[in-house]
Scaffold this active site. Structure first.
Site, short mmCIF file in Angstrom:
data_model
loop_
_atom_site.label_atom_id
_atom_site.label_comp_id
_atom_site.label_asym_id
_atom_site.label_seq_id
_atom_site.Cartn_x
_atom_site.Cartn_y
_atom_site.Cartn_z
N LYS A 288 7.89 -26.29 21.18
CA LYS A 288 7.64 -26.89 19.72
C LYS A 288 7.19 -28.42 19.90
O LYS A 288 6.30 -28.90 19.15
CB LYS A 288 8.93 -26.81 18.77
CG LYS A 288 9.22 -25.42 18.46
CD LYS A 288 10.28 -25.57 17.18
CE LYS A 288 10.55 -24.07 16.75
NZ LYS A 288 11.71 -23.97 15.88
N LYS B 30 2.76 -10.99 19.45
CA LYS B 30 3.83 -10.93 18.48
C LYS B 30 3.41 -11.02 17.12
O LYS B 30 2.54 -11.78 16.92
CB LYS B 30 4.92 -11.83 18.72
CG LYS B 30 6.27 -11.24 19.11
CD LYS B 30 7.25 -12.47 19.61
CE LYS B 30 8.23 -12.72 18.27
NZ LYS B 30 9.38 -13.76 18.74
N LYS C 169 4.06 -15.12 11.48
CA LYS C 169 3.51 -15.76 10.26
C LYS C 169 2.39 -16.62 10.56
O LYS C 169 1.82 -17.08 9.36
CB LYS C 169 4.77 -16.32 9.72
CG LYS C 169 5.30 -17.47 10.33
CD LYS C 169 6.62 -17.92 9.56
CE LYS C 169 7.20 -18.93 10.65
NZ LYS C 169 8.71 -19.08 10.74
#
Ligand code: TRP
Length: 335
Positions: A115, A198, A201
């Site tokens: 992140k 995966k 979103k």
């Protein structure tokens, strides 16, 4: 009796991967083991560790709560609450736990590295301390089991480390060491455009995922357009697993039907995708439509969601408050 706790961030729309990989497991767990105590949290204090929009945080929190409820988390059997509603206690415990968290361990957190990206020097302390807040979320309730995805294993490990450091340092067998329940390894839902990635979103194409807000037509369309190969479906797992996209669609079917991939192959071996895809779409619509329509209904009536969140927060607080009090006592605080 198990005390189960888990949470999701109110970051953005939920998709089929979140439902099959997490939510559905929580619901199955709640229903199959009625003696358990269940706490399902919307971790809004974690959501602010990355850039976010304050104007939509509340809405996103209600949306996740609505998804929990619509998927079948029953407010009578489980506490559904926003982390920030018990935020004084979570944050207080986090501070106490921060004093027994080694920086070296935080430095090894892969989620932080992912992140923070290249410019880790500019990352916020909140993002760095994220795992300590997560440890507080879990330990504050003395949760015995934490259903999470594979990617959260490291956070569970540091939670256990912190708990045992506390127990050791203060010479008390106080904190329960929580067990991770790694869910969804069998139901890792992959992108409909690329069976090696995966379902997410953040993927660029909306065609890559089925959102819990998609209507029947959209679901049908996305599944019909899902990437596949030209071969008919095989009759065995090893052959299936060599074909990422085919494997993904069979995985989704098996998870939705609560059956195994072998069973699905037994039914569809030798068939073409032109036969299988409409069946998959029908099944998806059958299972997802009631959830999405209940979600929409709830979101039109936020008072109902808020009531459930208030009641859930009261239940959570009743467990958390005495535990934090006890920790402070053990640590020698006045009062
Ligand atoms: N870090 C978790 C995730 O990204 C979310 C989370 C926060 C959580 N606190 C938790 C999960 C406590 C389980 C228990 O998925």
């Amino acid at each position: 009796m198990k005390r189960i706790l888990s949470g999701m961030q109110p970051t953005s729309q939920l998709h089929l991967g979140n439902y099959l990989g997490a939510l559905k497991n929580w619901v199955d767990l709640q229903n199959s083991e009625p003696d358990n105590q269940n706490l399902y949290c919307v971790v809004d204090m974690h959501a602010i560790t990355m850039p976010y929009d304050p104007a939509t945080l509340k809405k996103a929190t209600r949306e996740i709560a609505a998804a929990y409820i619509a998927a079948g988390i029953d407010p009578d059997k489980s506490a559904i609450f926003a982390q920030s509603a018990v935020g004084d206690l979570h944050a207080e415990l986090m501070w106490l736990l921060a004093t027994m968290t080694q920086i070296g361990k935080l430095n090894r957190m892969t989620q932080f590295k992912d992140k923070a990206g290249k410019n880790a020097e500019k990352a916020g302390l909140g993002l760095y301390a994220y795992p300590v807040l997560m440890a507080a979320d879990i330990l504050i309730y003395q949760a015995t089991h934490v259903p999470v995805g594979e990617d959260q294993k490291q956070h569970l490990e540091i939670t256990r480390d912190i708990a045992s450091t506390f127990n050791h340092r203060y010479g008390q067998d106080f904190f329960t060491l929580p067990e991770p329940m790694i869910m969804g390894s069998a139901t890792r839902v992959m992108s409909l455009r690329d069976g090696t990635k995966k379902m997410s979103k953040s993927a660029e194409s909306d065609l890559s995922r089925i959102n819990l807000t998609d209507d029947a037509d959209m679901i049908m369309d996305k599944i019909k357009r899902a990437k596949t190969d030209p071969e008919p479906l095989p009759d065995n797992l090893p052959d299936l697993e060599k074909r990422a996209e085919a494997d993904n669609l069979i995985t989704i079917y098996a998870a939705l039907a609560s059956t195994s991939k072998e069973q699905v192959l037994a039914e569809f071996a030798g068939q073409n995708f032109s036969i299988f895809k409409p069946k998959l779409a029908e099944l998806t619509i059958e299972k997802i439509a009631p959830i999405t329509s209940r979600m929409r209904e709830l979101l039109q009536n936020p008072d109902e969601i808020d009531q459930i969140l208030h009641a859930g927060a009261a239940k959570a607080r009743a467990i958390a408050a005495p535990n934090v009090q006890k920790v402070k006592e053990i640590m020698g605080f006045w009062g």
